[in-house]
Write a protein that holds these residues in place. Structure first.
Motif, PDB file in Angstrom:
ATOM      1  N   TYR A  53      69.251 -75.606  11.506  1.00 28.49           N
ATOM      2  CA  TYR A  53      69.835 -74.514  10.730  1.00 28.49           C
ATOM      3  C   TYR A  53      69.328 -73.135  11.146  1.00 28.49           C
ATOM      4  O   TYR A  53      70.025 -72.133  10.973  1.00 28.49           O
ATOM      5  N   PHE A  54      68.103 -73.067  11.650  1.00 29.47           N
ATOM      6  CA  PHE A  54      67.491 -71.784  12.004  1.00 29.47           C
ATOM      7  C   PHE A  54      66.769 -71.911  13.340  1.00 29.47           C
ATOM      8  O   PHE A  54      66.105 -72.917  13.592  1.00 29.47           O
ATOM      9  N   LYS A  55      66.856 -70.866  14.170  1.00 31.04           N
ATOM     10  CA  LYS A  55      66.193 -70.876  15.476  1.00 31.04           C
ATOM     11  C   LYS A  55      64.674 -70.823  15.353  1.00 31.04           C
ATOM     12  O   LYS A  55      63.957 -71.439  16.128  1.00 31.04           O
ATOM     13  N   ASN A  56      64.206 -70.039  14.366  1.00 29.99           N
ATOM     14  CA  ASN A  56      62.768 -69.832  14.216  1.00 29.99           C
ATOM     15  C   ASN A  56      62.493 -69.259  12.822  1.00 29.99           C
ATOM     16  O   ASN A  56      63.425 -69.030  12.038  1.00 29.99           O
ATOM     17  N   THR A  57      61.234 -68.991  12.541  1.00 31.51           N
ATOM     18  CA  THR A  57      60.872 -68.474  11.222  1.00 31.51           C
ATOM     19  C   THR A  57      61.387 -67.049  11.014  1.00 31.51           C
ATOM     20  O   THR A  57      61.684 -66.671   9.881  1.00 31.51           O
ATOM     21  N   ASP A  58      61.497 -66.291  12.093  1.00 34.27           N
ATOM     22  CA  ASP A  58      62.040 -64.925  11.966  1.00 34.27           C
ATOM     23  C   ASP A  58      63.468 -64.949  11.432  1.00 34.27           C
ATOM     24  O   ASP A  58      63.857 -64.099  10.632  1.00 34.27           O
ATOM     25  N   GLU A  59      64.229 -65.924  11.875  1.00 34.28           N
ATOM     26  CA  GLU A  59      65.615 -66.033  11.410  1.00 34.28           C
ATOM     27  C   GLU A  59      65.669 -66.424   9.926  1.00 34.28           C
ATOM     28  O   GLU A  59      66.515 -65.932   9.177  1.00 34.28           O
ATOM     29  N   ILE A  60      64.758 -67.270   9.499  1.00 33.44           N
ATOM     30  CA  ILE A  60      64.699 -67.646   8.085  1.00 33.44           C
ATOM     31  C   ILE A  60      64.315 -66.425   7.251  1.00 33.44           C
ATOM     32  O   ILE A  60      64.913 -66.153   6.213  1.00 33.44           O
ATOM     33  N   TYR A  61      63.332 -65.679   7.728  1.00 36.84           N
ATOM     34  CA  TYR A  61      62.882 -64.475   7.023  1.00 36.84           C
ATOM     35  C   TYR A  61      64.029 -63.462   6.916  1.00 36.84           C
ATOM     36  O   TYR A  61      64.248 -62.882   5.856  1.00 36.84           O
ATOM     37  N   ALA A  62      64.765 -63.279   8.012  1.00 39.16           N
ATOM     38  CA  ALA A  62      65.911 -62.361   7.994  1.00 39.16           C
ATOM     39  C   ALA A  62      66.972 -62.842   7.010  1.00 39.16           C
ATOM     40  O   ALA A  62      67.591 -62.037   6.305  1.00 39.16           O
ATOM     41  N   TYR A  63      67.174 -64.148   6.940  1.00 39.74           N
ATOM     42  CA  TYR A  63      68.133 -64.723   5.992  1.00 39.74           C
ATOM     43  C   TYR A  63      67.711 -64.403   4.554  1.00 39.74           C
ATOM     44  O   TYR A  63      68.538 -64.027   3.721  1.00 39.74           O
ATOM     45  N   LEU A  64      66.418 -64.532   4.277  1.00 42.04           N
ATOM     46  CA  LEU A  64      65.911 -64.211   2.940  1.00 42.04           C
ATOM     47  C   LEU A  64      66.148 -62.743   2.596  1.00 42.04           C
ATOM     48  O   LEU A  64      66.480 -62.408   1.466  1.00 42.04           O
ATOM     49  N   GLN A  65      65.969 -61.865   3.577  1.00 39.97           N
ATOM     50  CA  GLN A  65      66.121 -60.433   3.343  1.00 39.97           C
ATOM     51  C   GLN A  65      67.582 -60.027   3.144  1.00 39.97           C
ATOM     52  O   GLN A  65      67.843 -58.901   2.732  1.00 39.97           O
ATOM     53  N   LYS A  66      68.497 -60.928   3.427  1.00 41.19           N
ATOM     54  CA  LYS A  66      69.922 -60.645   3.206  1.00 41.19           C
ATOM     55  C   LYS A  66      70.443 -61.262   1.906  1.00 41.19           C
ATOM     56  O   LYS A  66      71.622 -61.138   1.583  1.00 41.19           O
ATOM     57  N   SER A  67      69.549 -61.903   1.169  1.00 40.23           N
ATOM     58  CA  SER A  67      69.983 -62.553  -0.072  1.00 40.23           C
ATOM     59  C   SER A  67      70.384 -61.490  -1.096  1.00 40.23           C
ATOM     60  O   SER A  67      69.820 -60.399  -1.127  1.00 40.23           O
ATOM     61  N   PRO A  68      71.357 -61.796  -1.939  1.00 43.19           N
ATOM     62  CA  PRO A  68      71.776 -60.838  -2.970  1.00 43.19           C
ATOM     63  C   PRO A  68      70.626 -60.397  -3.876  1.00 43.19           C
ATOM     64  O   PRO A  68      70.535 -59.227  -4.234  1.00 43.19           O
ATOM     65  N   ALA A  69      69.726 -61.308  -4.224  1.00 42.33           N
ATOM     66  CA  ALA A  69      68.607 -60.956  -5.110  1.00 42.33           C
ATOM     67  C   ALA A  69      67.688 -59.944  -4.434  1.00 42.33           C
ATOM     68  O   ALA A  69      67.236 -58.988  -5.067  1.00 42.33           O
ATOM     69  N   PHE A  70      67.406 -60.141  -3.148  1.00 36.42           N
ATOM     70  CA  PHE A  70      66.530 -59.214  -2.424  1.00 36.42           C
ATOM     71  C   PHE A  70      67.215 -57.858  -2.247  1.00 36.42           C
ATOM     72  O   PHE A  70      66.601 -56.815  -2.464  1.00 36.42           O
TER      73      PHE A  70
END
Length: 188
Positions: A53-70
């Motif tokens: 689902y994700f290339k690396n932890t940076d991609e997961i972190y970026a995904y979190l930063q795009k969440s509606p709550a954030f």
């Protein structure tokens, strides 16, 4: 009976969200120094599933930063309400403290923001407002960055028990109580 495309899509979305949900407290507590190993352990899945689902932890972190709550939280910090520096400081602090005891996600995202010292971060904005407040004689003296680091330490102490699910009786301090810590005392 074989699964439908909709069922596979739903399963894929659920798996991605379980990885994201498991990674949120890890990033909140450890910053960007989170490993795929830690995420896969917390999500109870293999490394391969995470990498699917994700290339690396940076991609997961970026995904979190795009969440509606954030993004909603960020928009609250970017508010440019009119008022004195003191009132603006009070508004920023109220956003940090507007978290309920059972708001796990809100505590995690606030903790992530406490680590950010980039150009447009709440840290930099608050430092600037503290300096302005000192010039207006409404905020105590001292190095603004030290004052903000002290406030952020207080906030971390509020969020960590919520995230770690320990000490459920920890109370979120009131905005007024925190403002008393940085308000310049009146001279008589």
């Amino acid at each position: 009976m074989p699964r439908t495309k909709e069922q596979f899509s739903s399963m894929k979305d659920e798996r991605r969200e379980s990885i994201v949900k498991a990674s949120l407290p890890l990033f909140a507590i450890h910053g960007t120094k989170v490993s795929i190993d830690a995420i896969s352990e917390k999500a109870k899945c293999s490394h391969g599933i995470v990498y699917h689902y994700f290339k690396n932890t940076d991609e997961i972190y970026a995904y979190l930063q795009k969440s509606p709550a954030f993004l909603d939280l960020i928009s609250k910090f970017e508010s440019n309400k009119p008022g004195s520096s003191y009132e603006k400081i009070e508004d920023l602090i109220s956003v940090f403290l507007d978290v309920k005891k059972d708001d796990f996600e809100g505590a995690c995202y606030r903790l992530i923001l406490l680590r950010d010292e980039s150009k447009n971060s709440p840290f930099v904005k608050l430092c600037s407002l503290i300096k302005d407040g000192q010039n207006a004689l409404s905020i105590i003296g001292g190095e603004p960055t030290e004052i903000v680091h002290s406030l952020f330490t207080l906030f971390r102490g509020t969020y960590l028990p919520m995230i770690l699910e320990k000490h459920p009786s920890v109370q979120v301090p009131s905005v007024e109580m925190v403002m008393q810590l940085i308000r310049k005392p009146l001279s008589f």
